[in-house]
Design a protein around this motif. Structure first.
Motif, PDB file in Angstrom:
ATOM      1  N   LEU A  83      76.933  -9.848  12.548  1.00  0.00           N
ATOM      2  CA  LEU A  83      76.683  -8.811  11.920  1.00  0.00           C
ATOM      3  C   LEU A  83      78.581  -9.173  12.068  1.00  0.00           C
ATOM      4  O   LEU A  83      78.646  -8.488  13.126  1.00  0.00           O
ATOM      5  N   ASN A  84      79.265  -8.805  11.008  1.00  0.00           N
ATOM      6  CA  ASN A  84      80.661  -9.019  11.375  1.00  0.00           C
ATOM      7  C   ASN A  84      80.868  -6.999  10.676  1.00  0.00           C
ATOM      8  O   ASN A  84      80.920  -6.925   9.856  1.00  0.00           O
ATOM      9  N   SER A  85      81.214  -6.698  11.976  1.00  0.00           N
ATOM     10  CA  SER A  85      81.739  -5.616  11.992  1.00  0.00           C
ATOM     11  C   SER A  85      83.185  -5.124  10.940  1.00  0.00           C
ATOM     12  O   SER A  85      83.307  -3.805  10.563  1.00  0.00           O
ATOM     13  N   ARG A  86      84.015  -6.772  10.931  1.00  0.00           N
ATOM     14  CA  ARG A  86      84.708  -6.131   9.860  1.00  0.00           C
ATOM     15  C   ARG A  86      85.969  -5.297  10.546  1.00  0.00           C
ATOM     16  O   ARG A  86      87.050  -5.116   9.526  1.00  0.00           O
ATOM     17  N   VAL A  87      85.958  -5.549  11.685  1.00  0.00           N
ATOM     18  CA  VAL A  87      87.176  -4.087  11.959  1.00  0.00           C
ATOM     19  C   VAL A  87      87.762  -6.084  13.042  1.00  0.00           C
ATOM     20  O   VAL A  87      87.899  -6.289  13.584  1.00  0.00           O
ATOM     21  N   ARG A  88      88.655  -5.511  12.377  1.00  0.00           N
ATOM     22  CA  ARG A  88      90.468  -6.823  13.432  1.00  0.00           C
ATOM     23  C   ARG A  88      90.701  -6.835  14.894  1.00  0.00           C
ATOM     24  O   ARG A  88      90.180  -5.564  14.729  1.00  0.00           O
ATOM     25  N   ARG A  89      90.771  -7.829  15.358  1.00  0.00           N
ATOM     26  CA  ARG A  89      91.094  -7.680  16.904  1.00  0.00           C
ATOM     27  C   ARG A  89      91.891  -7.415  16.912  1.00  0.00           C
ATOM     28  O   ARG A  89      92.735  -8.417  17.876  1.00  0.00           O
ATOM     29  N   GLY A  90      92.027  -6.643  16.818  1.00  0.00           N
ATOM     30  CA  GLY A  90      93.778  -5.957  17.643  1.00  0.00           C
ATOM     31  C   GLY A  90      94.359  -6.539  18.244  1.00  0.00           C
ATOM     32  O   GLY A  90      95.329  -7.334  18.474  1.00  0.00           O
ATOM     33  N   LEU A  91      93.495  -5.737  19.112  1.00  0.00           N
ATOM     34  CA  LEU A  91      94.424  -5.768  20.966  1.00  0.00           C
ATOM     35  C   LEU A  91      93.666  -6.577  22.112  1.00  0.00           C
ATOM     36  O   LEU A  91      93.683  -7.256  23.066  1.00  0.00           O
ATOM     37  N   VAL A  92      92.809  -7.692  20.938  1.00  0.00           N
ATOM     38  CA  VAL A  92      92.156  -8.760  22.005  1.00  0.00           C
ATOM     39  C   VAL A  92      92.940  -9.741  22.528  1.00  0.00           C
ATOM     40  O   VAL A  92      92.996  -9.898  24.114  1.00  0.00           O
ATOM     41  N   ASP A  93      94.374 -10.230  22.198  1.00  0.00           N
ATOM     42  CA  ASP A  93      94.920 -11.119  23.015  1.00  0.00           C
ATOM     43  C   ASP A  93      95.335 -11.003  24.100  1.00  0.00           C
ATOM     44  O   ASP A  93      95.517 -11.256  25.235  1.00  0.00           O
ATOM     45  N   SER A  94      96.280  -9.489  24.421  1.00  0.00           N
ATOM     46  CA  SER A  94      96.478  -8.879  25.676  1.00  0.00           C
ATOM     47  C   SER A  94      95.248  -8.460  26.290  1.00  0.00           C
ATOM     48  O   SER A  94      95.750  -8.818  27.631  1.00  0.00           O
ATOM     49  N   ALA A  95      94.793  -7.518  25.742  1.00  0.00           N
ATOM     50  CA  ALA A  95      93.544  -7.143  26.593  1.00  0.00           C
ATOM     51  C   ALA A  95      92.481  -8.233  27.283  1.00  0.00           C
ATOM     52  O   ALA A  95      92.192  -8.396  28.550  1.00  0.00           O
ATOM     53  N   TYR A  96      92.404  -9.949  26.642  1.00  0.00           N
ATOM     54  CA  TYR A  96      92.127 -10.603  26.941  1.00  0.00           C
ATOM     55  C   TYR A  96      92.605 -11.098  28.389  1.00  0.00           C
ATOM     56  O   TYR A  96      92.144 -11.132  29.571  1.00  0.00           O
ATOM     57  N   ASN A  97      93.970 -10.915  28.079  1.00  0.00           N
ATOM     58  CA  ASN A  97      95.006 -11.773  29.290  1.00  0.00           C
ATOM     59  C   ASN A  97      94.653 -10.493  30.770  1.00  0.00           C
ATOM     60  O   ASN A  97      95.121 -10.977  31.779  1.00  0.00           O
ATOM     61  N   THR A  98      94.779  -9.714  29.967  1.00  0.00           N
ATOM     62  CA  THR A  98      95.233  -8.689  32.021  1.00  0.00           C
ATOM     63  C   THR A  98      93.708  -8.570  32.386  1.00  0.00           C
ATOM     64  O   THR A  98      93.447  -8.293  33.322  1.00  0.00           O
ATOM     65  N   ARG A  99      92.506  -9.184  31.202  1.00  0.00           N
ATOM     66  CA  ARG A  99      90.937  -8.857  32.200  1.00  0.00           C
ATOM     67  C   ARG A  99      90.718 -10.669  32.907  1.00  0.00           C
ATOM     68  O   ARG A  99      90.327 -10.106  34.095  1.00  0.00           O
ATOM     69  N   ARG A 100      91.262 -11.672  32.596  1.00  0.00           N
ATOM     70  CA  ARG A 100      91.194 -12.368  33.081  1.00  0.00           C
ATOM     71  C   ARG A 100      92.148 -12.478  34.448  1.00  0.00           C
ATOM     72  O   ARG A 100      92.038 -12.330  35.743  1.00  0.00           O
ATOM     73  N   GLN A 101      93.460 -11.305  34.422  1.00  0.00           N
ATOM     74  CA  GLN A 101      94.210 -10.934  35.617  1.00  0.00           C
ATOM     75  C   GLN A 101      93.225 -10.301  36.460  1.00  0.00           C
ATOM     76  O   GLN A 101      93.335 -10.861  37.595  1.00  0.00           O
ATOM     77  N   GLU A 102      92.618  -9.239  35.738  1.00  0.00           N
ATOM     78  CA  GLU A 102      92.079  -8.455  36.568  1.00  0.00           C
ATOM     79  C   GLU A 102      90.566  -9.543  37.123  1.00  0.00           C
ATOM     80  O   GLU A 102      90.225  -9.467  38.749  1.00  0.00           O
ATOM     81  N   CYS A 103      89.841 -10.167  36.930  1.00  0.00           N
ATOM     82  CA  CYS A 103      89.162 -11.192  37.362  1.00  0.00           C
ATOM     83  C   CYS A 103      89.847 -11.315  38.817  1.00  0.00           C
ATOM     84  O   CYS A 103      89.128 -12.445  40.201  1.00  0.00           O
ATOM     85  N   SER A 104      90.484 -12.109  38.495  1.00  0.00           N
ATOM     86  CA  SER A 104      91.225 -12.813  39.776  1.00  0.00           C
ATOM     87  C   SER A 104      91.872 -12.706  40.802  1.00  0.00           C
ATOM     88  O   SER A 104      92.006 -12.362  41.591  1.00  0.00           O
ATOM     89  N   ASP A 105      92.472 -10.555  40.021  1.00  0.00           N
ATOM     90  CA  ASP A 105      92.729  -9.946  41.235  1.00  0.00           C
ATOM     91  C   ASP A 105      91.615  -9.765  41.855  1.00  0.00           C
ATOM     92  O   ASP A 105      91.461  -9.538  43.569  1.00  0.00           O
ATOM     93  N   ALA A 106      90.824  -8.759  41.383  1.00  0.00           N
ATOM     94  CA  ALA A 106      89.223  -8.912  42.118  1.00  0.00           C
ATOM     95  C   ALA A 106      88.445  -9.970  43.486  1.00  0.00           C
ATOM     96  O   ALA A 106      88.467 -10.011  44.033  1.00  0.00           O
ATOM     97  N   VAL A 107      88.479 -11.238  43.092  1.00  0.00           N
ATOM     98  CA  VAL A 107      89.459 -13.013  43.978  1.00  0.00           C
ATOM     99  C   VAL A 107      89.693 -12.375  44.755  1.00  0.00           C
ATOM    100  O   VAL A 107      89.486 -13.089  45.691  1.00  0.00           O
ATOM    101  N   GLN A 108      91.438 -12.421  44.580  1.00  0.00           N
ATOM    102  CA  GLN A 108      91.928 -12.660  45.923  1.00  0.00           C
ATOM    103  C   GLN A 108      91.394 -11.584  46.742  1.00  0.00           C
ATOM    104  O   GLN A 108      91.392 -11.697  48.179  1.00  0.00           O
ATOM    105  N   LEU A 109      91.456 -10.235  46.756  1.00  0.00           N
ATOM    106  CA  LEU A 109      90.229  -9.544  47.591  1.00  0.00           C
ATOM    107  C   LEU A 109      89.422  -9.392  48.228  1.00  0.00           C
ATOM    108  O   LEU A 109      88.997  -8.483  49.230  1.00  0.00           O
ATOM    109  N   LEU A 110      88.396 -10.213  47.475  1.00  0.00           N
ATOM    110  CA  LEU A 110      86.906 -10.296  47.462  1.00  0.00           C
ATOM    111  C   LEU A 110      87.541 -11.909  48.670  1.00  0.00           C
ATOM    112  O   LEU A 110      85.880 -11.623  49.949  1.00  0.00           O
ATOM    113  N   LYS A 111      88.637 -12.325  48.907  1.00  0.00           N
ATOM    114  CA  LYS A 111      89.066 -13.178  49.554  1.00  0.00           C
ATOM    115  C   LYS A 111      88.661 -12.983  51.686  1.00  0.00           C
ATOM    116  O   LYS A 111      88.337 -13.148  52.342  1.00  0.00           O
TER     117      LYS A 111
END
Ligand code: GLA
Length: 366
Positions: free
Chosen positions: A190-218
């Motif tokens: 089902l296509n919600s027809r909501v344009r994925r506005g925030l997607v690029d910046s939020a995607y990069n933030t999530r990637r960063q958060e995941c790698s921050d979590a890895v650093q803190l778990l080391k």
């Protein structure tokens, strides 16, 4: 003439760039390209859908700000050149029917179709998996979107009536038969027809958060390279991370676990457990990874209200785009009518409904 499909991801969301597991299937919507070498040192592209053309010399492949639809093709050309392949001029016509901006990987389909066309026309000997990596580099380095490898992999390697279980670390994969049809279920997008506005910046933030979590778990877990190296047994450690990072890591770790278990269930023909994993994935994406949006949540809620529906979740990067649900075929008409009607009543948006079947990956047609 070549064709490369879009994809819908059944399970394993935001895990690919964490070297985890994904389970997409190629869909019966794709990009078709017809081409011929012209040996003029110029590449001519014509899009039937946009009725637009673009030409550029093979000697100087630059990204275009005015003809952005051509950048996927340009990026693939550039990546071949960086590997030392000698690009000839060519004429190419492009047409597609993958809904755009919906999270169904129309861009990956374009890149993969371009790569397969270029390989075939020039007669280059180049391995499929290497080709997938090349198209990902085109997206990351040339187009400038920091995506993982799932979309291009699914577009290249999909198979009819199969979904693709991919280990994004080793790139080992297994094509797994989808027993949906034989049990009288359909995969409904089902296509919600909501344009994925925030997607690029939020995607990069999530990637960063995941790698921050890895650093803190080391300090506790030693030399871990990614969240792939963190298991469900480490959840108590994850809970000690700062709130947001704990939630992000919990999603990725539990999602990897869900993929492995859901595939086991699927192999045993247990669609009920598979469906439950879809819904659990949505909740994790909604509350822990926070990449859903009210419209996607509503579509999932409405889908699950229809009797017999086994599971439903957002699919793709999130913040709009599509959901995927497992629906009993006899309920399809009711599902379509009820969900779209109630969705429109609450959002004023008209959801689009696609029933996709697992389709072959990229192929040379003639
Ligand atoms: C986008 C990216 C993929 C993947 C998904 C989230 O589709 O292109 O690589 O990261 O988001 O699972």
């Amino acid at each position: 003439m070549v064709k490369a499909p879009g994809r819908v991801n059944l399970l394993g969301e935001h895990t690919d760039y964490n070297e985890g597991f994904v389970f997409p299937m190629a869909i019966d919507a794709g990009i078709t390209m017809a081409g011929a070498l012209n040996r003029s040192g110029v590449i001519n592209l014509y899009s039937l859908d946009y009725d637009a053309e673009s030409r550029f010399p093979t000697q100087e492949i630059l990204s275009s700000t005015t003809e952005q639809w051509t950048n996927y093709f340009r990026g693939v050309c550039k990546e071949f050149q960086l590997l030392g392949f000698e690009l000839q001029g060519l004429d190419v016509v492009i047409q597609g029917n993958v809904p755009q901006g919906a999270g169904l990987s129309s861009s990956a389909a374009l890149e993969v179709a371009a790569a397969v066309l270029l390989r075939s026309l020039h007669g280059w000997d180049y391995d499929d998996v290497e080709l997938v990596k090349l198209t990902q580099r085109a997206e990351n380095d040339f187009v400038g979107v920091a995506s993982g490898i799932m979309d291009q992999f699914a577009s290249m390697m999909g198979r009819k009536d199969h979904a693709l279980f991919l280990d994004c670390r080793s790139l080992e994969y297994e094509l797994i038969p989808t027993p949906f049809e034989e049990q009288d279920y359909v995969v409904v997008v089902l296509n919600s027809r909501v344009r994925r506005g925030l997607v690029d910046s939020a995607y990069n933030t999530r990637r960063q958060e995941c790698s921050d979590a890895v650093q803190l778990l080391k300090p506790q877990l030693g030399e871990i390279a990614s969240l792939r190296d963190v298991g469900m047994e480490h959840l108590p450690l994850i809970e000690q991370l700062p709130g947001t990072l704990a939630s992000r890591a919990r999603h990725v770790v539990s999602e990897n676990d869900r993929v492995l278990k859901a595939i086991k269930a699927l192999k045993a023909g247990d669609l009920v457990s598979f469906g439950q994993a879809l819904t659990a994935s949505h909740q994790s994406l909604q509350y822990d990874f926070e990449v859903s949006c009210p419209e996607l949540d509503l579509l999932v809620e409405l889908a699950l209200e229809v009797p017999g529906v086994l599971g439903s979740r957002m699919t793709g990067a999130g913040f709009g785009g599509c959901t995927v649900s497992l629906v009993p075929r006899p309920q399809l008409a009711l599902f379509e009518e009820r969900v779209t009607k109630n969705y429109e009543a609450q959002t004023k948006l008209q959801a689009e409904v696609y029933v996709f079947s697992a389709s072959p990956g990229a192929q040379v047609l003639i």
